[in-house]
Design a protein around this motif. Structure first.
Motif, PDB file in Angstrom:
ATOM      1  N   SER A 261       0.835  -1.205   0.000  1.00  0.00           N
ATOM      2  CA  SER A 261       0.000   0.000   0.000  1.00  0.00           C
ATOM      3  C   SER A 261       0.871   1.257   0.000  1.00  0.00           C
ATOM      4  CB  SER A 261      -0.936   0.003   1.205  1.00  0.00           C
ATOM      5  OG  SER A 261      -0.211  -0.009   2.425  1.00  0.00           O
ATOM      6  N   THR A 262       1.995   1.213   0.704  1.00  0.00           N
ATOM      7  CA  THR A 262       2.900   2.358   0.721  1.00  0.00           C
ATOM      8  C   THR A 262       3.557   2.544  -0.640  1.00  0.00           C
ATOM      9  OG1 THR A 262       3.366   1.988   3.071  1.00  0.00           O
ATOM     10  CG2 THR A 262       4.908   3.370   1.864  1.00  0.00           C
ATOM     11  N   MET A 263       3.897   1.454  -1.300  1.00  0.00           N
ATOM     12  CA  MET A 263       4.460   1.543  -2.650  1.00  0.00           C
ATOM     13  C   MET A 263       3.469   2.216  -3.593  1.00  0.00           C
ATOM     14  SD  MET A 263       6.201  -2.257  -2.722  1.00  0.00           S
ATOM     15  CE  MET A 263       6.764  -2.159  -4.415  1.00  0.00           C
ATOM     16  N   TYR A 266       3.442   5.959  -3.031  1.00  0.00           N
ATOM     17  CA  TYR A 266       4.584   6.625  -3.660  1.00  0.00           C
ATOM     18  C   TYR A 266       4.280   6.945  -5.125  1.00  0.00           C
ATOM     19  CZ  TYR A 266       7.635   5.210   0.279  1.00  0.00           C
ATOM     20  OH  TYR A 266       8.220   5.041   1.514  1.00  0.00           O
ATOM     21  N   VAL A 267       3.660   5.990  -5.805  1.00  0.00           N
ATOM     22  CA  VAL A 267       3.375   6.182  -7.227  1.00  0.00           C
ATOM     23  C   VAL A 267       2.293   7.234  -7.419  1.00  0.00           C
ATOM     24  CG1 VAL A 267       2.546   5.057  -9.333  1.00  0.00           C
ATOM     25  CG2 VAL A 267       4.105   3.837  -7.788  1.00  0.00           C
ATOM     26  N   SER A 294      -3.843  14.521   2.122  1.00  0.00           N
ATOM     27  CA  SER A 294      -3.379  13.352   2.857  1.00  0.00           C
ATOM     28  C   SER A 294      -2.869  12.290   1.904  1.00  0.00           C
ATOM     29  CB  SER A 294      -4.526  12.782   3.702  1.00  0.00           C
ATOM     30  OG  SER A 294      -4.203  11.500   4.196  1.00  0.00           O
ATOM     31  N   PRO A 295      -1.796  11.567   2.274  1.00  0.00           N
ATOM     32  CA  PRO A 295      -1.298  10.474   1.426  1.00  0.00           C
ATOM     33  C   PRO A 295      -2.356   9.427   1.134  1.00  0.00           C
ATOM     34  CG  PRO A 295       0.332  11.033   3.097  1.00  0.00           C
ATOM     35  CD  PRO A 295      -0.907  11.816   3.430  1.00  0.00           C
ATOM     36  N   ASP A 296      -3.306   9.246   2.049  1.00  0.00           N
ATOM     37  CA  ASP A 296      -4.355   8.251   1.840  1.00  0.00           C
ATOM     38  C   ASP A 296      -5.327   8.668   0.739  1.00  0.00           C
ATOM     39  OD1 ASP A 296      -3.394   6.549   3.806  1.00  0.00           O
ATOM     40  OD2 ASP A 296      -4.522   7.559   5.388  1.00  0.00           O
ATOM     41  N   SER A 306      -1.380   4.649 -11.152  1.00  0.00           N
ATOM     42  CA  SER A 306      -1.105   3.492 -10.305  1.00  0.00           C
ATOM     43  C   SER A 306       0.145   2.773 -10.795  1.00  0.00           C
ATOM     44  CB  SER A 306      -2.291   2.530 -10.340  1.00  0.00           C
ATOM     45  OG  SER A 306      -2.357   1.905 -11.610  1.00  0.00           O
ATOM     46  N   PRO A 307       0.694   1.839  -9.996  1.00  0.00           N
ATOM     47  CA  PRO A 307       1.832   1.040 -10.466  1.00  0.00           C
ATOM     48  C   PRO A 307       1.534   0.297 -11.770  1.00  0.00           C
ATOM     49  CG  PRO A 307       1.617   0.824  -8.097  1.00  0.00           C
ATOM     50  CD  PRO A 307       0.409   1.597  -8.567  1.00  0.00           C
ATOM     51  N   HIS A 308       0.300  -0.186 -11.912  1.00  0.00           N
ATOM     52  CA  HIS A 308      -0.038  -0.904 -13.136  1.00  0.00           C
ATOM     53  C   HIS A 308       0.087  -0.013 -14.363  1.00  0.00           C
ATOM     54  CE1 HIS A 308      -2.036  -3.681 -15.871  1.00  0.00           C
ATOM     55  NE2 HIS A 308      -2.775  -2.669 -16.278  1.00  0.00           N
TER      56      HIS A 308
END
Length: 374
Positions: A261-263, A266-267, A294-296, A306-308
């Protein structure tokens, strides 16, 4: 008084339902899930069983949160509420149509099993619909503009060189691998001293896993620039730690392996337009924007990725550059069919131009044949 056909139908339905309630065997939701997974363990891979279990545990928690512990009491309305929650609120982004189809398939299969053992009403499974997709529906266009992706990478290098966040982005952008693959890397999987530096992706349960198990294991060459970033990170910024399984994760915190979730955060964080000094797609300033607070909430920004999306862009650009699909399939652990269906964003003109360039390079000295158009 004469009873009409409608009254008879209603009485018959009421009698059947009342009789059925009397024949249902009480069963706690967790017990039903456990029994179901045992019946599927012989026909599904362990990784797939794990995915089924995660989904059904979400269902269990949602039902219990709403006061339902006995499968006998599950109604179609409860399942509909679960699907709505799952799609809209269970994750940091709205789930795709394809993902929700998978969710419905898993839940329906479980409810069918529960009906067979008299734990839910016999008609309940048939009320769980699986929407059909039109041709092309559910295949997302999530490619990041290559220039924008390079701008993001340049900004991270300038502002956060060789930090954990920089390393996460660099690994995604250069390997084209899935989140789970990057998450699985240990310190010793980075072979930076080799003649040709490489990363070694390994399927090592129970702590980490690759989507396709041991079939997804691969040694992947990396560039000199990524090698330098990793070397600097390992020397100055990596938190030394050992997990409870005795492993030393590459992406680490003081408490253990960096969470998935933290990764993702970051993205989302670095891909937001405002973080790059660009205009907000919703017209907000930094003080009036919810996703900036907020990061959330970073994922709620309509301009974030997203990473994808990074994987999607990597694969598409490699195809545009003429890298053979066979090589990409091995490097990125993706089948040729999936590669062509989900990741190939090239236009017919781009494909034609690539064929021309390849023929010119390969057949430059073959006379008239070198002039042929593919």
């Amino acid at each position: 008084m004469e009873t009409n056909d409608k009254d008879l139908d209603e009485l018959l339905e009421e009698y059947i339902l009342r009789d059925q309630r009397d024949t249902l065997d009480p069963m706690m939701v967790d017990e039903g899930i456990e029994r179901y997974l045992k019946t599927r363990s012989g026909s599904l891979r362990s990784t797939t069983i794990g995915e089924y279990e995660k989904e059904l545990l979400r269902l269990q928690h949602h039902l219990e949160k709403n006061g339902i512990q006995d499968l006998n009491n599950v109604r179609n309305r409860d399942l509909d509420d679960y699907f709505t929650w799952r799609r809209e609120d269970s994750y940091d982004t709205r789930l795709s149509t394809n993902t929700m189809r998978d969710v419905r398939y898993i839940v329906r299969d479980f409810i069918r099993y529960a009906a067979r053992i008299d734990a839910v009403k016999y008609e309940l499974p048939d009320k769980i619909s699986i929407p059909k997709l039109a041709d092309g529906e559910g295949v997302r266009d999530v490619e990041i503009d290559p220039e924008r992706l390079q701008l993001i990478l340049d900004q991270i290098e300038k502002r956060a060189y060789a930090t954990r966040e920089h390393v996460v982005w660099a690994l995604f952008a250069e390997t084209g691998r899935r989140l789970g693959c990057i998450h699985s890397l240990d310190r010793d999987d980075a072979h930076l001293e080799a003649e040709h530096p490489f990363l070694e992706f390994r399927h090592e349960l129970p702590e980490t896993s690759l989507k396709n198990g041991t079939k997804g294991e691969m040694k992947v060459n990396i560039s000199e620039s990524l090698c330098t970033i990793l070397d600097t990170y390992l020397t100055y910024n990596r938190k030394e730690c050992t997990t409870e399984n005795g492993r030393s994760p590459l992406l680490s915190t003081s408490y253990g392996r960096l969470g998935k979730s933290t990764m993702r955060k970051y993205v989302y964080k670095w891909s937001r337009p405002c973080f790059l000094g660009q205009d907000c797609p919703d017209g907000h300033d930094s003080e009036g924007c919810g996703p900036a607070a907020s990061p959330d909430k970073y994922s709620k920004c309509p301009g974030s990725h997203s990473p994808h999306d990074i994987r999607h862009t990597y694969l598409t650009e490699c195809l545009r550059d003429g890298i053979p699909a066979e090589a990409l399939s091995e490097r990125c652990d993706v089948t040729r069919a999936i590669l062509e269906k989900h990741y190939d964003e090239r236009t017919p003109e781009e494909k034609r131009d690539l064929r021309r360039r390849i023929l010119e390079e390969v057949g430059a000295n073959r006379g008239a044949f070198s002039q042929a158009d593919a």
